[in-house]
Write a protein that holds these residues in place. Structure first.
Motif, mmCIF file in Angstrom:
data_model
loop_
_atom_site.group_PDB
_atom_site.id
_atom_site.type_symbol
_atom_site.label_atom_id
_atom_site.label_comp_id
_atom_site.label_asym_id
_atom_site.label_seq_id
_atom_site.Cartn_x
_atom_site.Cartn_y
_atom_site.Cartn_z
ATOM 1 N N SER A 103 0.881 -1.263 -0.124
ATOM 2 C CA SER A 103 0.030 0.059 -0.158
ATOM 3 C C SER A 103 0.751 1.226 0.030
ATOM 4 N N ASP A 104 0.298 2.415 -0.629
ATOM 5 C CA ASP A 104 1.440 3.542 -0.941
ATOM 6 C C ASP A 104 0.476 4.506 0.417
ATOM 7 N N GLN A 105 -0.624 3.960 0.835
ATOM 8 C CA GLN A 105 -1.230 5.010 1.950
ATOM 9 C C GLN A 105 -0.532 4.928 3.253
ATOM 10 N N HIS A 106 0.493 5.504 3.447
ATOM 11 C CA HIS A 106 1.512 5.403 4.640
ATOM 12 C C HIS A 106 0.649 5.485 5.997
ATOM 13 N N GLY A 107 -0.352 6.564 6.034
ATOM 14 C CA GLY A 107 -1.187 6.758 6.998
ATOM 15 C C GLY A 107 -1.839 5.730 7.497
ATOM 16 N N ALA A 108 -2.043 4.614 6.654
ATOM 17 C CA ALA A 108 -2.935 3.463 7.152
ATOM 18 C C ALA A 108 -2.271 2.535 7.875
ATOM 19 N N TRP A 109 -0.842 2.571 7.841
ATOM 20 C CA TRP A 109 -0.230 1.431 8.410
ATOM 21 C C TRP A 109 -0.294 1.569 10.125
ATOM 22 N N GLY B 276 1.733 13.650 8.681
ATOM 23 C CA GLY B 276 1.918 12.274 8.655
ATOM 24 C C GLY B 276 2.717 11.866 9.843
ATOM 25 N N MET B 277 3.826 12.580 10.061
ATOM 26 C CA MET B 277 4.704 12.256 11.225
ATOM 27 C C MET B 277 4.111 12.457 12.538
ATOM 28 N N LEU B 278 3.726 13.590 12.485
ATOM 29 C CA LEU B 278 2.898 13.830 13.878
ATOM 30 C C LEU B 278 1.689 12.907 14.246
ATOM 31 N N GLU B 279 0.814 12.629 13.342
ATOM 32 C CA GLU B 279 -0.247 11.466 13.464
ATOM 33 C C GLU B 279 0.380 10.155 13.946
ATOM 34 N N ILE B 280 1.574 9.960 13.407
ATOM 35 C CA ILE B 280 2.211 8.535 13.768
ATOM 36 C C ILE B 280 2.790 8.351 15.124
ATOM 37 N N VAL B 281 3.305 9.661 15.554
ATOM 38 C CA VAL B 281 3.814 9.802 16.865
ATOM 39 C C VAL B 281 2.760 9.959 17.838
ATOM 40 N N LEU B 282 1.686 10.919 17.557
ATOM 41 C CA LEU B 282 0.402 10.725 18.669
ATOM 42 C C LEU B 282 -0.202 9.412 18.751
ATOM 43 N N SER B 283 -0.523 8.744 17.563
ATOM 44 C CA SER B 283 -1.002 7.468 17.737
ATOM 45 C C SER B 283 -0.162 6.325 18.508
ATOM 46 N N VAL C 73 -7.012 15.663 8.660
ATOM 47 C CA VAL C 73 -6.123 15.123 7.746
ATOM 48 C C VAL C 73 -6.731 15.872 6.528
ATOM 49 N N ARG C 74 -8.043 15.666 6.049
ATOM 50 C CA ARG C 74 -8.599 16.166 5.130
ATOM 51 C C ARG C 74 -8.598 17.671 5.087
ATOM 52 N N SER C 75 -8.818 18.280 6.353
ATOM 53 C CA SER C 75 -8.696 19.580 6.480
ATOM 54 C C SER C 75 -7.525 20.490 6.089
ATOM 55 N N MET C 76 -6.540 19.638 6.175
ATOM 56 C CA MET C 76 -5.091 19.960 6.136
ATOM 57 C C MET C 76 -4.528 19.693 4.789
ATOM 58 N N ILE C 77 -5.059 18.862 3.986
ATOM 59 C CA ILE C 77 -4.362 18.479 2.751
ATOM 60 C C ILE C 77 -5.256 18.694 1.624
ATOM 61 N N ARG C 78 -6.214 17.700 1.366
ATOM 62 C CA ARG C 78 -6.998 17.327 0.126
ATOM 63 C C ARG C 78 -8.236 18.634 0.269
ATOM 64 N N ALA C 79 -8.590 19.053 1.276
ATOM 65 C CA ALA C 79 -9.568 20.005 1.431
ATOM 66 C C ALA C 79 -9.366 21.077 2.348
ATOM 67 N N ARG C 80 -8.222 21.485 2.011
ATOM 68 C CA ARG C 80 -7.790 22.846 2.934
ATOM 69 C C ARG C 80 -8.671 23.853 2.921
ATOM 70 N N SER C 81 -8.934 24.353 1.732
ATOM 71 C CA SER C 81 -9.930 25.318 1.353
ATOM 72 C C SER C 81 -11.440 25.075 1.603
ATOM 73 N N ASP C 82 -11.758 24.017 1.920
ATOM 74 C CA ASP C 82 -13.273 23.752 2.308
ATOM 75 C C ASP C 82 -13.235 23.729 3.837
ATOM 76 N N VAL D 9 1.135 23.061 5.106
ATOM 77 C CA VAL D 9 2.162 22.234 5.961
ATOM 78 C C VAL D 9 2.236 20.779 5.240
ATOM 79 N N LYS D 10 3.580 20.564 5.171
ATOM 80 C CA LYS D 10 3.956 19.544 4.205
ATOM 81 C C LYS D 10 3.357 18.418 4.740
ATOM 82 N N PRO D 11 2.912 17.413 3.791
ATOM 83 C CA PRO D 11 2.261 16.149 4.186
ATOM 84 C C PRO D 11 3.037 15.188 5.063
ATOM 85 N N ILE D 12 4.381 15.200 4.968
ATOM 86 C CA ILE D 12 5.080 14.699 5.749
ATOM 87 C C ILE D 12 5.235 14.892 7.126
#
Length: 281
Positions: free
Chosen positions: A20-26, A264-271, A194-203, A258-261
């Motif tokens: 998988s290329d969805q790193h946040g899923a791991w 992503g790293m913040l979410e990994i640390v928090l989880s 994550v959607r509010s920060m990346i794909r839908a930051r304008s929504d 904010v860069k997606p990386i």
């Protein structure tokens, strides 16, 4: 040269559905299952003494393999659905391989612990909804995300009960369900955040949904903390989690994306920290 060959090889594996290329899923795939297994190892999941069995080595092997290869098979199907029709056959080896392994180890798991079939009415609607979205080329839709995140979060009690062959999900302590609710709430909250920060930051609707979810969850967890049902470190961490949902979109509007990386790293640390606190509580 070797580095570039490795990157090309990795892209080929992703393109053909092997990984998988969805790193946040791991973290969602690994952490709930790991927390559940640790709670089982600690012997804190059973409501009655007869369910306090030692960890079954067969189940402790077959269940993780089933879950991991099932996830990889699903992501291979997703890749197949997104691939142009003339290149879809390249994804079939991954689907067949991962699917065969998942089916084989899944049968071993069910034979060893038939009570795991009690989870079928819970997981089947989630799987069907997620598969429907994937086959209609909408793998990142809110429905697809929420169903897969919910299924991943529910692996916490599945692993906690499964690795000891516990007779029924109904005969467990409230601690197991509190752990599931806390970790599951965090992972569900990552969808709008994550959607509010990346794909839908304008929504701004995604930002509002993220803040509302995290604020409500924080209030409930703090109340549980006051009542003694949740440890204070988890309550404090949840305040931090809620603050990040409010502050990050505002910081991004003021200073640029904010860069997606970093996200992503913040979410990994928090989880990881949250999972550790749940295990140590």
């Amino acid at each position: 040269m070797a580095h570039s060959r490795g990157k090309r090889r990795l892209r080929t594996l992703v393109r053909n559905g092997w990984i998988s290329d969805q790193h946040g899923a791991w973290p969602m795939v690994i952490l709930p299952a790991f927390v559940g297994a640790q709670l089982a190892h600690r012997g804190s999941i059973a409501a009655t003494a007869d369910t306090l069995a030692v960890i079954d080595p067969v189940l402790a092997t077959s269940l993780p393999i089933t879950w991991l290869t099932g996830f990889l098979c699903f992501t291979a199907i997703e890749r197949w659905a997104l691939t142009p029709k003339k290149r879809r056959p390249s994804c079939l080896p991954a689907i067949i391989t991962w699917g065969t392994i998942a089916t084989t180890t899944g049968l071993i798991t069910v034979i060893r612990s038939p009570m795991l079939l009690l989870w079928t009415p819970v997981f089947l609607p989630l799987f069907v909804a997620a598969l429907w979205e994937v086959l209609h080329r909408r793998p990142r839709s809110p429905l697809a995300r929420l169903t897969t995140v919910t299924a991943a979060s529910l692996m916490l009690p599945v692993f906690a009960l499964g690795v000891v062959g516990a007779p029924s999900p109904l005969r467990t302590t409230p601690e197991l369900w509190r752990a599931t609710a806390i970790l599951g709430s965090y992972f569900v909250g990552t969808v709008p955040f994550v959607r509010s920060m990346i794909r839908a930051r304008s929504d701004h609707r995604w930002e509002h949904a993220s803040v509302l979810w995290h604020l409500t969850s924080a209030v409930l967890i703090l109340l549980a903390t006051i009542w003694g049902a949740v440890s204070w470190p988890i309550g404090v961490l949840w305040v931090i989690i809620a603050c990040r949902a409010w502050a990050f979109p505002r910081w991004q509007r003021a200073h640029g994306p904010v860069k997606p990386i970093i996200i992503g790293m913040l979410e990994i640390v928090l989880s990881i920290v949250l999972s550790a606190l749940i295990i140590l509580a």
